[in-house]
Design a protein around this motif. Structure first.
Motif, PDB file in Angstrom:
ATOM      1  N   VAL A  81      25.594  48.496  52.684  1.00  0.00           N
ATOM      2  CA  VAL A  81      25.807  48.377  51.242  1.00  0.00           C
ATOM      3  C   VAL A  81      26.391  47.011  50.918  1.00  0.00           C
ATOM      4  CG1 VAL A  81      26.977  49.310  49.213  1.00  0.00           C
ATOM      5  CG2 VAL A  81      26.197  50.860  51.017  1.00  0.00           C
ATOM      6  N   ILE A  82      25.859  46.404  49.855  1.00  0.00           N
ATOM      7  CA  ILE A  82      26.395  45.147  49.325  1.00  0.00           C
ATOM      8  C   ILE A  82      26.960  45.439  47.945  1.00  0.00           C
ATOM      9  CG2 ILE A  82      25.842  42.798  48.564  1.00  0.00           C
ATOM     10  CD1 ILE A  82      23.385  42.966  50.486  1.00  0.00           C
ATOM     11  N   VAL A  83      28.199  45.068  47.717  1.00  0.00           N
ATOM     12  CA  VAL A  83      28.825  45.276  46.412  1.00  0.00           C
ATOM     13  C   VAL A  83      28.668  44.011  45.576  1.00  0.00           C
ATOM     14  CG1 VAL A  83      31.040  45.518  45.217  1.00  0.00           C
ATOM     15  CG2 VAL A  83      30.460  47.054  47.091  1.00  0.00           C
ATOM     16  N   LEU A  84      28.213  44.182  44.349  1.00  0.00           N
ATOM     17  CA  LEU A  84      28.078  43.075  43.398  1.00  0.00           C
ATOM     18  C   LEU A  84      28.858  43.449  42.152  1.00  0.00           C
ATOM     19  CD1 LEU A  84      26.764  40.406  42.500  1.00  0.00           C
ATOM     20  CD2 LEU A  84      24.818  41.739  41.682  1.00  0.00           C
ATOM     21  N   SER A  85      29.918  42.705  41.855  1.00  0.00           N
ATOM     22  CA  SER A  85      30.767  43.107  40.742  1.00  0.00           C
ATOM     23  C   SER A  85      31.354  41.914  40.008  1.00  0.00           C
ATOM     24  CB  SER A  85      31.916  43.992  41.248  1.00  0.00           C
ATOM     25  OG  SER A  85      32.785  44.330  40.192  1.00  0.00           O
ATOM     26  N   GLY A  86      31.521  42.064  38.713  1.00  0.00           N
ATOM     27  CA  GLY A  86      32.166  41.036  37.908  1.00  0.00           C
ATOM     28  C   GLY A  86      33.644  41.279  37.772  1.00  0.00           C
ATOM     29  N   LYS A  98      37.104  50.293  52.658  1.00  0.00           N
ATOM     30  CA  LYS A  98      37.104  51.625  53.261  1.00  0.00           C
ATOM     31  C   LYS A  98      35.684  52.104  53.513  1.00  0.00           C
ATOM     32  CE  LYS A  98      41.479  53.426  51.418  1.00  0.00           C
ATOM     33  NZ  LYS A  98      42.085  54.440  50.532  1.00  0.00           N
ATOM     34  N   SER A  99      34.776  51.722  52.651  1.00  0.00           N
ATOM     35  CA  SER A  99      33.395  52.185  52.765  1.00  0.00           C
ATOM     36  C   SER A  99      32.564  51.293  53.677  1.00  0.00           C
ATOM     37  CB  SER A  99      32.754  52.254  51.369  1.00  0.00           C
ATOM     38  OG  SER A  99      33.478  53.108  50.524  1.00  0.00           O
ATOM     39  N   ARG A 100      33.183  50.293  54.288  1.00  0.00           N
ATOM     40  CA  ARG A 100      32.526  49.440  55.278  1.00  0.00           C
ATOM     41  C   ARG A 100      31.306  48.721  54.694  1.00  0.00           C
ATOM     42  NH1 ARG A 100      33.394  54.447  57.169  1.00  0.00           N
ATOM     43  NH2 ARG A 100      35.174  54.705  58.545  1.00  0.00           N
ATOM     44  N   VAL A 101      31.460  48.123  53.533  1.00  0.00           N
ATOM     45  CA  VAL A 101      30.335  47.403  52.948  1.00  0.00           C
ATOM     46  C   VAL A 101      30.063  46.141  53.750  1.00  0.00           C
ATOM     47  CG1 VAL A 101      30.881  48.239  50.637  1.00  0.00           C
ATOM     48  CG2 VAL A 101      31.726  46.012  51.360  1.00  0.00           C
ATOM     49  N   ILE A 102      28.830  45.655  53.649  1.00  0.00           N
ATOM     50  CA  ILE A 102      28.437  44.435  54.363  1.00  0.00           C
ATOM     51  C   ILE A 102      29.054  43.205  53.716  1.00  0.00           C
ATOM     52  CG2 ILE A 102      26.469  42.950  54.942  1.00  0.00           C
ATOM     53  CD1 ILE A 102      26.616  45.438  56.636  1.00  0.00           C
ATOM     54  N   GLU A 103      29.030  43.177  52.365  1.00  0.00           N
ATOM     55  CA  GLU A 103      29.536  42.015  51.652  1.00  0.00           C
ATOM     56  C   GLU A 103      29.990  42.422  50.265  1.00  0.00           C
ATOM     57  OE1 GLU A 103      31.190  39.360  51.790  1.00  0.00           O
ATOM     58  OE2 GLU A 103      29.692  38.281  52.962  1.00  0.00           O
ATOM     59  N   TYR A 104      30.948  41.662  49.707  1.00  0.00           N
ATOM     60  CA  TYR A 104      31.458  41.890  48.358  1.00  0.00           C
ATOM     61  C   TYR A 104      31.222  40.598  47.577  1.00  0.00           C
ATOM     62  CZ  TYR A 104      34.666  43.543  44.711  1.00  0.00           C
ATOM     63  OH  TYR A 104      35.212  43.959  43.515  1.00  0.00           O
ATOM     64  N   LEU A 105      30.223  40.609  46.687  1.00  0.00           N
ATOM     65  CA  LEU A 105      29.849  39.424  45.920  1.00  0.00           C
ATOM     66  C   LEU A 105      30.302  39.556  44.474  1.00  0.00           C
ATOM     67  CD1 LEU A 105      26.165  39.005  47.199  1.00  0.00           C
ATOM     68  CD2 LEU A 105      28.264  38.047  48.162  1.00  0.00           C
ATOM     69  N   LEU A 106      30.641  38.430  43.871  1.00  0.00           N
ATOM     70  CA  LEU A 106      31.092  38.434  42.480  1.00  0.00           C
ATOM     71  C   LEU A 106      30.006  37.898  41.558  1.00  0.00           C
ATOM     72  CD1 LEU A 106      34.728  37.118  42.942  1.00  0.00           C
ATOM     73  CD2 LEU A 106      34.001  39.479  42.569  1.00  0.00           C
ATOM     74  N   MET A 112      22.469  31.763  47.195  1.00  0.00           N
ATOM     75  CA  MET A 112      22.545  31.682  48.649  1.00  0.00           C
ATOM     76  C   MET A 112      23.402  32.802  49.233  1.00  0.00           C
ATOM     77  SD  MET A 112      20.481  29.407  49.290  1.00  0.00           S
ATOM     78  CE  MET A 112      20.716  29.568  51.066  1.00  0.00           C
ATOM     79  N   GLU A 113      24.486  33.167  48.537  1.00  0.00           N
ATOM     80  CA  GLU A 113      25.321  34.264  49.022  1.00  0.00           C
ATOM     81  C   GLU A 113      24.553  35.579  49.011  1.00  0.00           C
ATOM     82  OE1 GLU A 113      28.936  34.474  46.813  1.00  0.00           O
ATOM     83  OE2 GLU A 113      29.823  32.730  47.797  1.00  0.00           O
ATOM     84  N   LEU A 114      23.707  35.757  47.996  1.00  0.00           N
ATOM     85  CA  LEU A 114      22.885  36.965  47.928  1.00  0.00           C
ATOM     86  C   LEU A 114      21.926  37.015  49.111  1.00  0.00           C
ATOM     87  CD1 LEU A 114      21.853  39.494  46.415  1.00  0.00           C
ATOM     88  CD2 LEU A 114      20.277  37.981  45.183  1.00  0.00           C
ATOM     89  N   LEU A 222      37.530  35.617  50.938  1.00  0.00           N
ATOM     90  CA  LEU A 222      37.891  37.029  50.895  1.00  0.00           C
ATOM     91  C   LEU A 222      36.743  37.931  51.328  1.00  0.00           C
ATOM     92  CD1 LEU A 222      39.759  37.057  47.472  1.00  0.00           C
ATOM     93  CD2 LEU A 222      40.721  36.810  49.750  1.00  0.00           C
ATOM     94  N   HIS A 223      35.591  37.342  51.616  1.00  0.00           N
ATOM     95  CA  HIS A 223      34.439  38.138  52.024  1.00  0.00           C
ATOM     96  C   HIS A 223      34.607  38.620  53.461  1.00  0.00           C
ATOM     97  CE1 HIS A 223      31.698  35.978  48.877  1.00  0.00           C
ATOM     98  NE2 HIS A 223      32.629  36.730  48.346  1.00  0.00           N
ATOM     99  N   LEU A 224      34.215  39.845  53.712  1.00  0.00           N
ATOM    100  CA  LEU A 224      34.211  40.370  55.074  1.00  0.00           C
ATOM    101  C   LEU A 224      33.055  39.730  55.836  1.00  0.00           C
ATOM    102  CD1 LEU A 224      34.820  44.109  54.190  1.00  0.00           C
ATOM    103  CD2 LEU A 224      36.481  42.503  55.102  1.00  0.00           C
TER     104      LEU A 224
END
Length: 360
Positions: A81-86, A98-106, A112-114, A222-224
């Motif tokens: 799972v990739i989280v994309l959030s504003g 906790k949910s072990r996401v692959i990446e947290y993008l803003l 390129m990050e996507l 801050l990205h995993l």
């Protein structure tokens, strides 16, 4: 063919991701994309379509991203799972961890990050399929790892509390010297260290009422990152902790010099500027919005935003009652560029419209 599920209640976001992934310059090939407008639709698609990767927003009606991550983590632990959030909200970040996401993008999403996040997800998926590695084991809370990490991060927390950078750096050096080569090269260890550090960081920032924007650091730190070496992880953490300590010290210094009368006078003089807001005042006086709101309300009985509105409404009332000026002009004179919005604020404040007030 890789199946990608995009979950976001805003169509333009879903369309943007599709365009970026499908454009000629994209390194992502052989991918099929499916869309869901909310968490409920997403769960149906996960069960029916069985996607290989999920990209999800966090702030959605109904089942939001936080709840979706919980369900996916429990029922589909191998699904990347990739989280994309504003929203720079550590409640969301913590759930993502906790949910072990692959990446947290803003948002707005960086092209390129996507791509890197999707490629990383594909790599994890392929690794699982070819080597039958349990995805959950990559970041599971292994006792031998926790017993090393927990004492270190506990000392980090208290070093920050004491604002003792020198002692913190000493603890970092001791920690690095204690860890053997095999553990430093253990992917589970470095990834788990990142996870636990971000949770500790959340606690530190919450205790001192800090925001990510206050730290003035590159948010990519801050990205995993599963591929990060031990040295890279420690380097990032040192930079983040030093930024936190510096910010706390700066805020403490500013709080001692804080002159609420000067701030109030500043608002009195600039309330009719359209851009005037709590955020503007906080940045002008180099203080966090949260602290400014608290101390200003404690002294005057209302917060900055309420005070700005009251000044604008009092001036607007004078112009409505004592002049024949058009309401659009009045709105502009008191800082509102949108007349309909001014009309709504006025009516909510006085429980009567400008026209009705003028007639009386």
């Amino acid at each position: 063919m890789t199946k990608l599920l995009i979950v976001d209640d805003e169509k333009w976001v879903r369309d943007t991701i599709k365009v970026l992934v499908k454009q000629a310059s994209s390194p992502i090939k052989h991918i099929e994309m499916v869309e869901a407008k909310n968490g409920i639709e997403a769960l149906d698609f996960i069960n029916i379509v069985q996607p290989d990767i999920v990209i999800t927003d966090m702030k959605m009606p109904g089942i939001d991203g936080k709840e979706l991550l919980e369900i996916v983590g429990n029922n589909h632990p191998h699904l990347p799972v990739i989280v994309l959030s504003g929203y720079h909200d550590f409640v969301y970040t913590k759930q993502a961890i906790k949910s072990r996401v692959i990446e947290y993008l803003l948002k707005p999403v960086d092209e390129m990050e996507l791509y890197q996040a999707i490629e990383k997800s594909i790599e994890v998926k392929t690794k699982l399929e070819h080597q039958h590695i349990n995805y959950q084991m990559l970041s599971i809370d292994r006792p031998e790892i926790s017993n090393v990490i927990h004492p270190f991060l506990k000392s980090v927390y208290y070093d920050v509390k004491e604002l003792n950078t020198a002692l913190y750096l000493k603890h970092v050096q001791q920690f690095s010297n204690t860890i053997g080569i095999s553990l430093k090269m253990d992917e589970s260890f470095t990834f788990h260290l990142q996870q636990k550090f971000l949770i500790t960081m959340e606690e530190m920032m919450h205790d001192h009422q800090l925001r990510l924007d206050d730290l003035k650091i590159n948010l990519s730190k801050l990205h995993l990152n599963r591929s990060a070496t031990f040295e890279q992880v420690i380097g990032n953490q040192v930079e983040i902790v030093q930024a936190i300590i510096t910010t706390i010290e700066r805020n403490k210094s500013l709080k001692k010099k804080l002159n609420l009368e000067e701030i109030k006078q500043y608002v009195d003089q600039h309330y009719d500027v359209p851009e005037m807001s709590l955020d503007v005042v906080a940045k002008t006086f180099f203080i966090s919005k949260e602290y400014l709101t608290t101390v200003f309300k404690k002294k005057y009985g209302y917060n900055i935003t309420e005070y700005i509105i009251s000044l604008r409404m009092e001036k607007a009332k004078q112009l409505v009652v004592n002049t024949t000026m058009q309401y659009k002009t009045i709105a502009e004179k008191v800082g509102y560029e949108d007349p309909p919005y001014f009309y709504r604020v006025f009516k909510k404040y006085y429980h009567i419209s400008p026209g009705e007030m003028r007639k009386t």
